[in-house]
Design an enzyme around this catalytic site. Structure first.
Site, PDB file in Angstrom:
ATOM      1  N   ALA A  64       0.860  -1.183   0.000  1.00 34.24           N
ATOM      2  CA  ALA A  64       0.000   0.000   0.000  1.00 34.24           C
ATOM      3  C   ALA A  64       0.893   1.228   0.000  1.00 34.24           C
ATOM      4  O   ALA A  64       2.040   1.176   0.464  1.00 34.24           O
ATOM      5  CB  ALA A  64      -0.882  -0.012   1.238  1.00 34.24           C
ATOM      6  N   GLU A 110      -0.630  -9.342  -0.477  1.00 37.66           N
ATOM      7  CA  GLU A 110      -1.997  -9.696  -0.056  1.00 37.66           C
ATOM      8  C   GLU A 110      -2.952  -9.729  -1.252  1.00 37.66           C
ATOM      9  O   GLU A 110      -3.880 -10.531  -1.287  1.00 37.66           O
ATOM     10  CB  GLU A 110      -2.479  -8.720   1.025  1.00 37.66           C
ATOM     11  CG  GLU A 110      -1.720  -8.914   2.336  1.00 37.66           C
ATOM     12  CD  GLU A 110      -2.059  -7.853   3.379  1.00 37.66           C
ATOM     13  OE1 GLU A 110      -1.714  -6.680   3.144  1.00 37.66           O
ATOM     14  OE2 GLU A 110      -2.678  -8.189   4.399  1.00 37.66           O
ATOM     15  N   GLU A 130       5.268  -5.084   6.693  1.00 36.94           N
ATOM     16  CA  GLU A 130       4.535  -4.045   7.444  1.00 36.94           C
ATOM     17  C   GLU A 130       5.048  -3.848   8.860  1.00 36.94           C
ATOM     18  O   GLU A 130       5.012  -2.747   9.397  1.00 36.94           O
ATOM     19  CB  GLU A 130       3.037  -4.397   7.512  1.00 36.94           C
ATOM     20  CG  GLU A 130       2.281  -4.182   6.204  1.00 36.94           C
ATOM     21  CD  GLU A 130       2.198  -5.420   5.352  1.00 36.94           C
ATOM     22  OE1 GLU A 130       3.097  -6.293   5.454  1.00 36.94           O
ATOM     23  OE2 GLU A 130       1.233  -5.529   4.578  1.00 36.94           O
TER      24      GLU A 130
HETATM   25  C1  HXC Z   1       4.969   4.365  -1.506  1.00 31.55           C
HETATM   26  C2  HXC Z   1       6.794   3.368  -2.464  1.00 31.55           C
HETATM   27  C3  HXC Z   1       6.432   2.130  -1.862  1.00 31.55           C
HETATM   28  C4  HXC Z   1       5.260   2.073  -1.063  1.00 31.55           C
HETATM   29  C5  HXC Z   1       8.252   1.873  -2.999  1.00 31.55           C
HETATM   30  N1  HXC Z   1       7.911   3.156  -3.149  1.00 31.55           N
HETATM   31  N2  HXC Z   1       7.383   1.223  -2.216  1.00 31.55           N
HETATM   32  N3  HXC Z   1       6.054   4.467  -2.267  1.00 31.55           N
HETATM   33  N4  HXC Z   1       4.568   3.215  -0.905  1.00 31.55           N
HETATM   34  N5  HXC Z   1       4.846   0.928  -0.509  1.00 31.55           N
HETATM   35  C6  HXC Z   1       8.604   4.198  -3.906  1.00 31.55           C
HETATM   36  C7  HXC Z   1       9.857   4.685  -3.211  1.00 31.55           C
HETATM   37  O1  HXC Z   1       9.549   5.642  -2.234  1.00 31.55           O
HETATM   38  C8  HXC Z   1      10.623   5.277  -4.360  1.00 31.55           C
HETATM   39  O2  HXC Z   1      10.093   6.540  -4.682  1.00 31.55           O
HETATM   40  C9  HXC Z   1      10.273   4.336  -5.525  1.00 31.55           C
HETATM   41  O3  HXC Z   1       9.078   3.680  -5.133  1.00 31.55           O
HETATM   42  C10 HXC Z   1      11.341   3.297  -5.755  1.00 31.55           C
HETATM   43  O4  HXC Z   1      11.584   2.635  -4.528  1.00 31.55           O
HETATM   44  P1  HXC Z   1      13.054   2.509  -3.858  1.00 31.55           P
HETATM   45  O5  HXC Z   1      12.847   2.324  -2.406  1.00 31.55           O
HETATM   46  O6  HXC Z   1      13.924   3.618  -4.305  1.00 31.55           O
HETATM   47  O7  HXC Z   1      13.550   1.178  -4.556  1.00 31.55           O
HETATM   48  P2  HXC Z   1      14.557   0.097  -3.985  1.00 31.55           P
HETATM   49  O8  HXC Z   1      15.728   0.742  -3.318  1.00 31.55           O
HETATM   50  O9  HXC Z   1      14.786  -0.849  -5.110  1.00 31.55           O
HETATM   51  O10 HXC Z   1      13.740  -0.653  -2.826  1.00 31.55           O
HETATM   52  C11 HXC Z   1      12.618  -1.393  -3.167  1.00 31.55           C
HETATM   53  C12 HXC Z   1      11.813  -1.783  -1.870  1.00 31.55           C
HETATM   54  C13 HXC Z   1      11.505  -0.501  -1.083  1.00 31.55           C
HETATM   55  C14 HXC Z   1      12.653  -2.728  -1.011  1.00 31.55           C
HETATM   56  C15 HXC Z   1      10.539  -2.498  -2.332  1.00 31.55           C
HETATM   57  O11 HXC Z   1      10.924   0.481  -1.971  1.00 31.55           O
HETATM   58  C16 HXC Z   1      10.525  -0.727   0.054  1.00 31.55           C
HETATM   59  O12 HXC Z   1      10.900  -1.218   1.099  1.00 31.55           O
HETATM   60  N6  HXC Z   1       9.255  -0.317  -0.156  1.00 31.55           N
HETATM   61  C17 HXC Z   1       8.234  -0.391   0.893  1.00 31.55           C
HETATM   62  C18 HXC Z   1       7.724  -1.818   1.038  1.00 31.55           C
HETATM   63  C19 HXC Z   1       6.689  -1.926   2.161  1.00 31.55           C
HETATM   64  O13 HXC Z   1       6.997  -1.611   3.339  1.00 31.55           O
HETATM   65  N7  HXC Z   1       5.460  -2.363   1.824  1.00 31.55           N
HETATM   66  C20 HXC Z   1       4.377  -2.490   2.786  1.00 31.55           C
HETATM   67  C21 HXC Z   1       3.535  -1.224   2.810  1.00 31.55           C
HETATM   68  S1  HXC Z   1       2.271  -1.301   4.026  1.00 31.55           S
HETATM   69  P3  HXC Z   1      11.047   7.820  -4.935  1.00 31.55           P
HETATM   70  O14 HXC Z   1      10.083   8.947  -5.132  1.00 31.55           O
HETATM   71  O15 HXC Z   1      11.935   7.940  -3.750  1.00 31.55           O
HETATM   72  O16 HXC Z   1      11.804   7.450  -6.186  1.00 31.55           O
HETATM   73  C22 HXC Z   1       1.070  -2.201   3.322  1.00 31.55           C
HETATM   74  C23 HXC Z   1      -0.205  -2.339   4.120  1.00 31.55           C
HETATM   75  C24 HXC Z   1      -1.208  -3.195   3.441  1.00 31.55           C
HETATM   76  O17 HXC Z   1       1.173  -2.710   2.254  1.00 31.55           O
HETATM   77  C25 HXC Z   1      -2.598  -3.105   4.070  1.00 31.55           C
HETATM   78  C26 HXC Z   1      -3.423  -2.012   3.489  1.00 31.55           C
HETATM   79  C27 HXC Z   1      -4.876  -2.046   3.870  1.00 31.55           C
END
Ligand code: HXC
Length: 254
Positions: A64, A110, A130
């Site tokens: 998300a 998910e 998360e």
């Molecule tokens: C918003 C995101 C994002 C996310 C990546 N990006 N994941 N933006 N929400 N979930 C964005 C980054 O900010 C970045 O933007 C661009 O995408 C590229 O990502 P990088 O981090 O630069 O890439 P990389 O170094 O290759 O790392 C990839 C990654 C990392 C390991 C996947 O991006 C990451 O950890 N993302 C978050 C994963 C996460 O925690 N997901 C769970 C979310 S909570 P910019 O502008 O800087 O280029 C969830 C809740 C679900 O899902 C329930 C909902 C009801």
């Protein structure tokens, strides 16, 4: 309706949905969920669609959108929850397949979990990170992941937030298949499923989904009613006649 966060493609009986916010690794925002919900509503009513594939531009989805969630209060968080859309996809009456390349994390994983079939390539990384954000999976992950891979493995993934590679995902039973090209292989699988009798497929899916939610005796009763209703279809006659006549069946969905 025009779509901003997804793109659609039709290949004969297969509908392909591509998640398309590559600048954010296809992070799921409110608009994308609204669009997904709309497509599944439309394709449910479209008898020419026999199977649906969800895939993503470069990556599947990295969860998300964290920017959206940062300042949520609990009420806003609950309103953001993807549960209605994901429930629609899970209950969709035709097979839904996930073609996974790159990251399938958090809400992205998910989303893959509500699909009936998951095919991934070597680039795939799956996980529920998360916990590292001070939350935990809130789009069905605490229910669907343990059902699929068992509570011990699910707790390991959810508590640690660890991302796993495709070999491990295969070993856990989290994906059905590892392929050289996830989308190409998923299209082939979807075409195979699209050639099956739709009513029997729909009923089998309902039985399997229901089996987890109702007690065993009711599940068996439901199965026997659903199974018997196949005998009201032409496809049952066609399937059995084709066997007896030693030819390939031609199912029509009637
Ligand atoms: C918003 C995101 C994002 C996310 C990546 N990006 N994941 N933006 N929400 N979930 C964005 C980054 O900010 C970045 O933007 C661009 O995408 C590229 O990502 P990088 O981090 O630069 O890439 P990389 O170094 O290759 O790392 C990839 C990654 C990392 C390991 C996947 O991006 C990451 O950890 N993302 C978050 C994963 C996460 O925690 N997901 C769970 C979310 S909570 P910019 O502008 O800087 O280029 C969830 C809740 C679900 O899902 C329930 C909902 C009801």
């Amino acid at each position: 309706m025009s779509y901003d966060c997804i793109s659609l493609n039709r290949r004969e009986k297969i509908g392909i949905i591509k998640l398309q916010r590559p600048e954010a690794l296809n992070a799921l925002n409110h608009q994308m969920i609204k669009e997904l919900d709309q497509v599944f509503m439309e394709w449910e009513a479209d008898e020419y669609v026999r199977a649906v594939i969800i895939t993503g531009e470069k990556n599947f989805a990295a969860g998300a959108d964290i920017n959206d969630m940062l300042d949520f209060n609990p009420e806003q968080a609950r309103a953001f929850s993807f549960r209605h859309c994901f429930a629609r996809i899970e209950a969709f009456s035709k097979p839904v397949l996930a073609a996974i390349s790159g990251f399938a994390l958090g809400g992205g994983m998910e989303l893959a979990l509500v699909c009936d079939w998951r095919i991934a390539d070597k680039t795939a990384r799956l996980g529920l990170p998360e916990i590292n954000l001070g939350i935990f999976p809130g789009a069905g992950g605490t229910l669907r992941l343990p059902r699929l891979i068992g509570a011990a493995r699910a707790k390991e993934m959810i508590f640690s937030g660890r991302t796993i590679n495709v070999e491990q995902a295969l070993q856990y039973g989290l994906i059905n298949q590892l392929a050289d090209d996830a989308l190409a292989e998923t299209i082939q699988t979807a075409e195979m499923l699209a050639s099956k009798p739709p009513v029997a497929l729909k009923l089998a899916k309902q039985c399997i989904n229901q089996a987890f939610d109702i007690d065993g005796t009711k599940a068996i009763e439901f199965e026997s009613i659903a199974w018997a209703s196949c005998f009201a279809t032409r496809d049952q006659q066609e399937g059995m006649k084709a066997f007896i006549e030693k030819r390939k069946p031609e199912f029509t969905g009637t």
